[in-house]
Design an enzyme around this catalytic site. Structure first.
Site, mmCIF file in Angstrom:
data_model
loop_
_atom_site.group_PDB
_atom_site.id
_atom_site.type_symbol
_atom_site.label_atom_id
_atom_site.label_comp_id
_atom_site.label_asym_id
_atom_site.label_seq_id
_atom_site.Cartn_x
_atom_site.Cartn_y
_atom_site.Cartn_z
ATOM 1 N N GLN A 12 0.824 -1.221 0.000
ATOM 2 C CA GLN A 12 0.000 0.000 0.000
ATOM 3 C C GLN A 12 0.853 1.264 0.000
ATOM 4 O O GLN A 12 0.604 2.191 -0.756
ATOM 5 C CB GLN A 12 -0.918 -0.006 1.239
ATOM 6 N N ILE A 35 8.295 -9.668 -2.383
ATOM 7 C CA ILE A 35 8.182 -11.090 -2.741
ATOM 8 C C ILE A 35 7.102 -11.266 -3.803
ATOM 9 O O ILE A 35 6.899 -12.355 -4.311
ATOM 10 C CB ILE A 35 7.864 -12.000 -1.524
ATOM 11 N N ARG A 36 6.381 -10.168 -4.097
ATOM 12 C CA ARG A 36 5.389 -10.214 -5.178
ATOM 13 C C ARG A 36 5.930 -9.425 -6.360
ATOM 14 O O ARG A 36 6.561 -8.377 -6.151
ATOM 15 C CB ARG A 36 4.070 -9.571 -4.737
ATOM 16 N N ASP A 53 13.048 -11.568 -0.280
ATOM 17 C CA ASP A 53 12.303 -12.094 0.871
ATOM 18 C C ASP A 53 13.042 -11.643 2.132
ATOM 19 O O ASP A 53 14.168 -12.076 2.385
ATOM 20 C CB ASP A 53 12.270 -13.622 0.776
ATOM 21 N N TYR A 142 -0.188 -7.512 16.072
ATOM 22 C CA TYR A 142 0.332 -6.439 15.219
ATOM 23 C C TYR A 142 0.972 -5.347 16.076
ATOM 24 O O TYR A 142 2.097 -4.909 15.818
ATOM 25 C CB TYR A 142 -0.829 -5.865 14.397
#
Ligand code: SER
Length: 327
Positions: A12, A35-36, A53, A142
């Site tokens: 984002q 990693i995308r 990664d 988180y």
């Protein structure tokens, strides 16, 4: 000038940060990693991209060896709601990933930006005008990982002289890349649904007040903090920053000033409601204002107008936009 490494560049914040950094420092100075693979053509074609990664320390070292990295913006992380469903993954990525990056930054003498969050606060934190230095006992995984990140980044600064700096972001709102798995995501989804269907069903209660920030302010805050004179910084990890705060009802009312027929309904998700209830209503960001001159440019009205305008022009939403807005 040395090069800049961005982890989580497809996420984002990352996709917009990479674009802003390339405009400011030159496209070859900014190494985007994730990693995308990027689907966004601008991100993919506007400069170097590496598969990275953050859970693999050797992988990080290899990228450090290929490029001459001077600064790392470490954005690879899992958000709050996903974290609650997969606590183990949240710890791995948010803590172990950060640790691997800190070690590489220490070895290669890099400055480091670390994004913390309103999630680093908890129920026992003062809720209104939450101070910079206050009680932090987060109840989500988180929040635990973000608070751990703040502390370990401060430790590396004091112990090893690593130039680490960070911000406690509120919910971030953007028309470019949608968030995924956060508690504040409603404040983005509501705009997509307003454009497409002129109505939205919210998973938080109508009176849930949270701090928020428009993405152009968030990008500017990161760059301004990293460019700030180190001598001016009393704090390091992490500065409270905010642009506005509102409830779902107030956001719906702001959208209604542009789309009077817009409707909001509620179907409360107890998990995300509990998370939101444990976070501050509003943060005091005076330390950021005093120490490095932070000043937001977008309030609720300005952000709402810009979001609706920009989303209506998005090619994938265009036709539906015209239907919902009566044009
Ligand atoms: N936007 C984040 C979330 O909702 C908070 O930092 O998880």
């Amino acid at each position: 000038m040395k090069q800049i490494l961005v982890t989580g560049a497809v996420g984002q914040i990352g996709s917009e940060l990479v674009s802003a950094l390339r405009k400011r420092y030159g496209k070859d100075k900014v190494i985007a990693t994730d990693i995308r693979m990027p689907t966004d053509i601008e991100l993919r074609d506007s400069g170097p991209f590496e598969f990275l990664d953050v859970l693999d320390p050797h992988h990080i070292t290899r990228v450090m060896q290929i490029y001459d990295i001077g600064t790392v913006y470490h954005l690879a992380a899992v958000l709050s709601a996903i974290g609650e469903s997969r606590p183990n993954v949240a710890w791995q990525i948010n803590v172990n990933g950060l640790y691997n990056i800190l070690e590489a930054a220490r070895q290669y003498h890099c400055a480091l930006f670390f994004p913390s969050s309103i999630g680093a606060f908890g129920e026992s934190t003062p809720k209104d005008n939450t101070p910079q230095d206050t009680i932090q006992r987060p109840s989500t995984i988180y929040g635990v990982t973000k608070l751990t990140g703040e502390l370990i980044c401060d430790y590396y600064c004091k112990r090893f002289g690593l130039d680490s700096r960070g911000l406690r972001f509120p919910g971030l709102i953007s028309y470019e890349t949608e968030p995924g798995g956060g508690t504040t995501d409603y404040a983005v989804s509501i705009f997509y649904e307003a454009i497409k269907h002129n109505k939205y069903t919210c998973y938080l209660q109508p009176e849930t007040r949270l701090d928020m920030m428009y993405m152009p302010d968030a990008i500017r805050a990161m760059i301004e903090l990293m460019e700030a004179d180190a001598d001016q910084l009393v704090h390091r990890n992490a500065f409270n920053v905010t642009g506005m705060n509102f409830t779902p009802e107030e956001l719906a009312a702001a959208i209604r000033t542009h789309q009077p027929e817009f409707e909001i309904g509620y179907d409360v998700d107890p998990v995300r409601q509990a998370i939101a209830d444990s976070w501050p209503n509003s943060m005091d960001d005076s330390a950021a204002r005093t120490e490095w001159g932070w000043k937001p440019q977008y309030d609720l009205a300005a952000m709402t107008a810009d979001m609706l305008d920009k989303l209506a022009k998005k090619p994938t939403l265009d036709g539906q936009a015209n239907v919902a807005r009566g044009r």
